[in-house]
Write an enzyme that holds these catalytic residues in place. Sequence first.
Site, PDB file in Angstrom:
ATOM      1  N   GLY A  12       0.822  -1.212   0.000  1.00  0.00           N
ATOM      2  CA  GLY A  12       0.000   0.000   0.000  1.00  0.00           C
ATOM      3  C   GLY A  12       0.853   1.259   0.000  1.00  0.00           C
ATOM      4  N   GLY A  15      -0.624   4.964  -0.827  1.00  0.00           N
ATOM      5  CA  GLY A  15      -1.678   5.568  -0.007  1.00  0.00           C
ATOM      6  C   GLY A  15      -1.197   6.754   0.813  1.00  0.00           C
ATOM      7  CD  GLN A  16      -3.697  10.379   5.254  1.00  0.00           C
ATOM      8  OE1 GLN A  16      -4.364   9.457   5.711  1.00  0.00           O
ATOM      9  NE2 GLN A  16      -3.773  11.604   5.729  1.00  0.00           N
ATOM     10  CB  ILE A  58      -3.220  -7.380   0.416  1.00  0.00           C
ATOM     11  CG1 ILE A  58      -2.600  -8.169   1.560  1.00  0.00           C
ATOM     12  CG2 ILE A  58      -4.683  -7.023   0.689  1.00  0.00           C
ATOM     13  CD1 ILE A  58      -2.394  -7.398   2.835  1.00  0.00           C
ATOM     14  CE1 TYR A 147      -9.848   1.190   8.890  1.00  0.00           C
ATOM     15  CE2 TYR A 147     -10.524   2.680  10.641  1.00  0.00           C
ATOM     16  CZ  TYR A 147      -9.545   2.177   9.819  1.00  0.00           C
ATOM     17  OH  TYR A 147      -8.266   2.637   9.916  1.00  0.00           O
ATOM     18  CE  LYS A 151      -6.999  -1.285  10.096  1.00  0.00           C
ATOM     19  NZ  LYS A 151      -5.689  -1.806   9.656  1.00  0.00           N
ATOM     20  CB  ILE A 177      -2.940  10.313   9.420  1.00  0.00           C
ATOM     21  CG1 ILE A 177      -2.793   9.086  10.328  1.00  0.00           C
ATOM     22  CG2 ILE A 177      -1.565  10.852   9.016  1.00  0.00           C
ATOM     23  CD1 ILE A 177      -2.098   9.341  11.651  1.00  0.00           C
TER      24      ILE A 177
HETATM   25  N1  SER Z   1      -8.643   8.034   9.559  1.00  0.00           N
HETATM   26  C1  SER Z   1      -9.304   6.789   9.838  1.00  0.00           C
HETATM   27  C2  SER Z   1     -10.709   6.817   9.384  1.00  0.00           C
HETATM   28  O1  SER Z   1     -11.318   7.829   9.495  1.00  0.00           O
HETATM   29  C3  SER Z   1      -9.247   6.479  11.312  1.00  0.00           C
HETATM   30  O2  SER Z   1      -8.398   5.412  11.501  1.00  0.00           O
HETATM   31  O3  SER Z   1     -11.219   5.840   8.932  1.00  0.00           O
END
Ligand code: SER
Length: 320
Positions: A12, A15-16, A58, A147, A151, A177
């Site tokens: 990845g 990505g950001q 992946i 999500y 995680k 982030i």
């Molecule tokens: N930046 C992420 C999100 O908003 C948080 O882990 O999904």
Amino acid sequence: MEAEMNNILVIGATGQIGSELTPVLRDKYGNESVVATYLPNEEPGPELARGPLEEMNILNKVRLRNIIEKHDIDSVFNLAAILSAKGEEAPAKAFKVNVLGFYYLLELGRKLDLTRIIIPSSIGVFGPEVPSKNAPNETVLRPTSMYGVTKVTDELLGNYYFQKFGLDVRGFRLPGIISSKTLPGGGTTDYAVEVFYEAIREGHYTFFVREDTTLPLMYMPDCVKSFIDLAEADLDNLEHHCDFNVSSMSFSAGELARKIEEFLPGFTYDFQPDERQKIADSWPDSLDDTPAREEWGWKPNYGLESMVKDMINKLEVKLQ
Ligand code: SER
């Protein structure tokens, strides 16, 4: 004695986070020692071509194994993930990429005897029962987004592979982030990045959360530092493995807007919450990251003021 990372794979890398972590890893470990992967539908920029590049999804575990073997990889940073807002639009895809993809990697880690795997977790693991201020490292994890579910699963899987097979898997719960190089790909905290682009380009931004929405956030230089610091930490000092809280700064959407306005007078903003508000409301305002500070010396450098100043400086050059 800490096992060394010699040949590193970044999954990845476009990505950001990957687009900023990969060059730093290459500066540190050498261009040829850091293999970057990108998705079949992506165009990796010239900067990523400074070292080995591989196209890979992946979920293609045969290709993943081939790349690890071809480059004699011993350490992997897994940044492939579907973030929170996109995960609500496509929960099955989020499960596959975030959980199944990681499971394939863990299995290869065990079979090929990898030295280390690093995977970010997220504030998404928390749900509404958790104390909002200084959410503890050890607390109930009942996320309400797909999500978050993925995680939490990844944290548990990583910890299990360490306990059961001795595979050195490490990770931390990243806040939202903020960065100037690559836009985030569909998270709830994306407003904290978008606002800078719109403030500079349009002079106006409509937040998709309420003014009082307060979340933990972190600036990219600290995010990159957290990856390197955790990856290089002495395993003997780690009591946790895949589930460290890492904290940097917390502020509301309104506080961020007013701070940007100080630097860009005339900037205007309003607030029109959409479905992402529900996800934001289910996450804590701030985190207690004592274990990260004690076990591997975590310490961020940026606060709201220094982050906003640096973001505006960088984006004014980039967007001119
Ligand atoms: N930046 C992420 C999100 O908003 C948080 O882990 O999904």
